[in-house]
Design an enzyme around this catalytic site. Structure first.
Site, PDB file in Angstrom:
ATOM      1  N   HIS A   1       0.810  -1.219   0.000  1.00 36.12           N
ATOM      2  CA  HIS A   1       0.000   0.000   0.000  1.00 36.12           C
ATOM      3  C   HIS A   1       0.840   1.264   0.000  1.00 36.12           C
ATOM      4  CE1 HIS A   1      -3.731  -2.342   1.485  1.00 36.12           C
ATOM      5  NE2 HIS A   1      -3.581  -2.368   0.188  1.00 36.12           N
TER       6      HIS A   1
ATOM      7  N   ARG B   1     -14.918   2.014 -16.879  1.00 36.91           N
ATOM      8  CA  ARG B   1     -14.997   0.607 -16.461  1.00 36.91           C
ATOM      9  C   ARG B   1     -16.006   0.554 -15.322  1.00 36.91           C
ATOM     10  NH1 ARG B   1      -8.953   0.744 -17.358  1.00 36.91           N
ATOM     11  NH2 ARG B   1      -8.475  -0.887 -18.853  1.00 36.91           N
TER      12      ARG B   1
ATOM     13  N   ARG C   1     -18.853   1.430 -20.559  1.00 37.02           N
ATOM     14  CA  ARG C   1     -18.731   0.026 -20.960  1.00 37.02           C
ATOM     15  C   ARG C   1     -19.589  -0.819 -20.029  1.00 37.02           C
ATOM     16  NH1 ARG C   1     -13.082  -3.043 -20.700  1.00 37.02           N
ATOM     17  NH2 ARG C   1     -13.502  -3.004 -18.472  1.00 37.02           N
TER      18      ARG C   1
ATOM     19  N   GLU D   1     -11.480  -6.473 -29.086  1.00 32.01           N
ATOM     20  CA  GLU D   1     -10.422  -7.018 -28.234  1.00 32.01           C
ATOM     21  C   GLU D   1     -10.238  -8.517 -28.445  1.00 32.01           C
ATOM     22  OE1 GLU D   1     -11.266  -6.072 -24.147  1.00 32.01           O
ATOM     23  OE2 GLU D   1     -13.383  -6.513 -24.333  1.00 32.01           O
TER      24      GLU D   1
ATOM     25  N   ASN E   1      -5.185  -4.405 -24.618  1.00 30.32           N
ATOM     26  CA  ASN E   1      -4.712  -5.329 -23.572  1.00 30.32           C
ATOM     27  C   ASN E   1      -5.187  -6.746 -23.881  1.00 30.32           C
ATOM     28  OD1 ASN E   1      -3.988  -2.914 -22.395  1.00 30.32           O
ATOM     29  ND2 ASN E   1      -5.712  -2.869 -20.983  1.00 30.32           N
ATOM     30  N   ASP E   2      -6.496  -6.860 -24.125  1.00 30.71           N
ATOM     31  CA  ASP E   2      -7.021  -8.187 -24.429  1.00 30.71           C
ATOM     32  C   ASP E   2      -6.704  -8.599 -25.857  1.00 30.71           C
ATOM     33  OD1 ASP E   2      -8.186  -9.379 -22.134  1.00 30.71           O
ATOM     34  OD2 ASP E   2      -9.702  -7.808 -22.142  1.00 30.71           O
TER      35      ASP E   2
ATOM     36  N   ARG F   1      -2.371 -12.050 -20.225  1.00 27.16           N
ATOM     37  CA  ARG F   1      -1.905 -10.673 -20.034  1.00 27.16           C
ATOM     38  C   ARG F   1      -1.251 -10.461 -18.672  1.00 27.16           C
ATOM     39  NH1 ARG F   1      -7.492  -7.171 -20.208  1.00 27.16           N
ATOM     40  NH2 ARG F   1      -6.573  -5.732 -18.743  1.00 27.16           N
TER      41      ARG F   1
ATOM     42  N   CYS G   1      -8.322   2.023 -26.447  1.00 30.84           N
ATOM     43  CA  CYS G   1      -8.432   2.290 -25.013  1.00 30.84           C
ATOM     44  C   CYS G   1      -7.569   1.362 -24.159  1.00 30.84           C
ATOM     45  CB  CYS G   1      -9.892   2.234 -24.554  1.00 30.84           C
ATOM     46  SG  CYS G   1     -10.626   0.611 -24.737  1.00 30.84           S
TER      47      CYS G   1
END
Ligand code: PEP
Ligand code: MG
Length: 675
Positions: free
Chosen positions: A304, A411, A447, A540, A563-564, A574, A611
């Site tokens: 953290h 998201r 999304r 994606e 990313n995907d 990933r 994105c």
């Protein structure tokens, strides 16, 4: 009293998330519920206590319940454990689904802290940036508590008053961090509130009070026992929780003793702070005018403290080893957070270089921010929209101040995770509406829920899957649970009355998937007599890119999730630590799919965004612009730099680069084109 034996099948045992679901289930009952694992016993309503059992996969637990609803409690806990406590369990056919718990992405770490030389100490890079200045050894304030032991009733009242006041402090801190840094960082202090509410901590402390000790001694003892039990489990994540328990423990102790917490005592001159460790509470209270950066002897890049340092923009390295604590106060040093080094007594020339580098970084960042509200026009006047990826209302506010021209990816998962029931239509509507209002007329792409596979939901037990990334993820899950999607669409349409909203669907692979969701949108829109809303899909999955011409006839826009898309094109997980260097979005196969998507979209008069992480990658930006991508959607802090880089480019030149990149055979060749 009733009892029941069960086997824990969860891939990671009774770890953080399943333990939380188990405890929240137990808390619904009045019965006194205990869990035993081997010789260790725990209160089933205390998450810390359940974690300290250290139940691994295949471990047996014995649950006992005593009270008016003991039968029901055992029956419900049995079902919850058998359903996986929010995890997917290994398949009935004996196949394993692999771990489902979301662990932070591994960060490259040196094997051990080391001395490169006497003058350069190496640690784990935690937050990028350069700090130049004298070091200051931070000694945590030793609380001097004058003990006067009153009656157990009075000591108990003191402890409860301390717990109450620590709760108020933490609630305020949570709100402050939420506004200043965002939801992810605020969640650290939400977890502190959960620790504070843990019944076992309080009960253990009360038992020491009854044995004649003071409130402060009793609390300290209870906290230390719990923290030590967790730290002993030798699990990196649980060890980090031990630091959080101690941090909460100190906060309560100060409150019981009536002492204020004003953060670390620091000299007036700005310093590089050195400490054995810094608690999250200390880190968040560091004054950036007096602390140039910090270096700790212990800790990891995913702790953290490191997360907060990155969010605060404070250069930091952690895990530098105990040697670091012997550096004398006032010694001149250079801390390089990206390299993970602390250079001691640097020569004047090195100091001058570092000062210059720091100054250049700061001036560049200030200039980027200054110009952030301006459009991103290339030298030859081609405009690229630069928008934000966000996951909270606080992000939306910050996006506006960083020059985002809208939101390219909201998201929505944050509304659905870590809760026992799905968010209602009104709950969702209120959040979407507030985000739309915060964007003051800028468009937002919302999304729809993208969970399943790797992101389990407690209220949505999924059948076991052998390959969750290839299973009921994203839109596939929405189609399997149309009730959830319908509620979300209704909430979005209601929010669209307050400003421009677009809807985007994740993991679209087939035209049938797309047409099914489009049909549902039409029904919801008719029910609500909602405003017109543009509809798009995430590209994606390679299949979507390969038939982009067919999709382009029916959708309003595409947003490429690199990313995907990289994961599925290269068949590389990933998050796989061993494959992270090869899972490269600059692989020509990925670029060719992007090129094909843009071509198909433009031929049909539609626009395309990117994105995924690639949208903020300085090596990828010229290529994406050259391929004709219309919009780049990046994380909020990256936006000013993305805009600045676009302004340095000539579109005609980027088109040439893109053509060369498409002809390459390897990612390395592509990188050489951009260099
Ligand atoms: C992507 O896959 O590139 C993307 C932006 O979506 P997420 O990272 O949320 O899967
Ligand atoms: Mg994705």
């Amino acid at each position: 009293m009733k009892q029941l034996d069960l086997i824990i099948q969860n891939p990671t045992g009774l770890h953080a998330r399943p333990a939380a679901v188990f405890v929240n289930t137990a808390k619904q009952f009045q019965a006194n519920i205990r869990v035993q694992h081997g010789a260790k016993k725990a209160n089933a309503k205390s998450v810390i206590s359940v974690l300290t059992l250290g139940v691994e996969r295949g471990g047996q637990i014995c649950i006992t319940a005593e009270g008016p609803d003991e039968d029901e409690a055992l029956a419900v806990l049995k079902t919850a454990v058998e359903n996986g406590l929010g995890d997917e369990l290994p398949g009935a056919n004996g196949h394993s689904t692999g771990p489902t718990e979301i662990k932070p992405a591994p960060v490259e770490q040196p094997a051990a802290p080391s001395r490169v030389s006497d003058s350069i100490r190496r640690g784990i890079p935690a937050a990028a940036g350069i700090a130049v200045g004298p070091v200051y050894q931070f000694q945590p304030v030793k609380l001097t508590i004058v003990e006067t032991i009153a009656t157990p009733e009075e000591e108990r009242a003191r402890l409860d008053a301390g717990l109450d006041s620590a709760k108020t402090e933490l609630q305020t801190l949570y709100q402050q961090v939420l506004q200043r840094l965002g939801a992810g960082e605020a969640a650290i202090f939400e977890a502190h509130l959960a620790i504070l509410a843990d019944p076992d901590l309080r009960e253990n402390a009360l038992s020491y009070i009854l044995a004649g000790q003071s409130a402060t001694q009793s609390w300290q003892q209870a906290v230390e026992e719990m923290a030590a039990a967790l730290a002993q489990l030798q699990d990196e994540l649980l060890a980090a929780r031990a630091a959080d328990i101690r941090d909460v423990g100190q906060r309560v102790l100060r409150a019981v003793a009536g002492l204020n917490h004003s953060g670390p005592e620091l000299p007036a001159e700005p310093v590089i702070l050195i400490a054995h460790d810094l608690s999250p509470s200390d880190t968040v209270s560091l004054d950036p005018n007096r602390v140039l950066g910090f270096c700790t002897a212990v800790g990891g890049a995913n702790g953290h403290t490191a997360i907060l340092a990155r969010a605060l923009g404070l250069p930091a390295l952690v895990g530098a080893g105990p040697d670091i604590l012997t550096v004398p106060n006032g010694a001149p040093a250079i801390l390089d957070g990206a390299a993970g080094t602390l250079s001691l007594s640097p020569d004047p020339e090195t100091v001058a270089q570092a000062q210059h580098q720091r100054q250049t970084d700061q001036t560049r960042r200030a200039a980027e921010l200054e110009a952030a509200a301006e459009p991103a026009l290339t030298q030859d006047n081609h405009q690229v929209e630069v928008v934000a990826n966000i996951g909270s209302l606080a992000d939306a506010r910050q996006a506006v101040s960083c020059g985002a021209e809208g939101v390219g990816l909201l998201r929505t998962e944050f509304l659905f995770l870590d809760r026992p029931t799905p968010p209602t239509e009104t709950e969702q509507f209120e959040v979407y509406r507030d985000i739309v209002l915060a964007l003051a007329g800028r468009p937002v792409i919302i999304r729809t829920l993208d969970v399943g596979g790797d992101k389990p939901l407690a209220y949505l037990p999924l059948p076991p899957e052998e390959n969750p990334f290839l299973g009921q993820r994203g839109v596939r899950l929405s189609l399997a649970r149309p009730d959830l999607l319908r509620v979300q669409l209704r909430a979005i349409f209601r929010a669209a009355a307050f400003g421009p909203c677009r809807i985007m669907f994740p993991m679209i692979t087939t035209l049938e998937d797309w047409r099914a969701v489009r049909q549902m949108v039409a029904e919801v829109q008719a029910e609500l007599v909602g405003p017109a809303v543009e509809l798009g899909i995430m590209v994606e999955v390679p299949a979507a890119a390969l038939i982009a011409d067919s999709f382009a006839r029916e959708v309003d826009f595409f947003s490429i999730g690199t990313n995907d898309l990289t994961q599925y094109t290269l068949a590389m997980d990933r998050g796989h630590p061993a494959l992270s260097a090869q899972a490269d979005g600059l692989h020509p196969a990925v670029l060719r799919l992007i090129a094909q998507t843009v071509k198909a979209a433009h031929a049909a008069g539609k626009w395309v965004g990117v994105c995924g992480e690639l949208a903020a990658n300085p090596q990828a930006i010229p290529l994406l612009v050259g391929l004709g991508v219309d919009e780049l959607s990046a994380s909020v802090p990256a936006i000013p730099a993305v805009k600045t880089q676009i302004r340095t480019l000539a579109w005609s030149k980027t088109q040439e680069l893109a053509t060369q990149a498409l002809a390459c055979a390897t990612a390395a060749e592509v990188r050489a084109v951009g260099a």
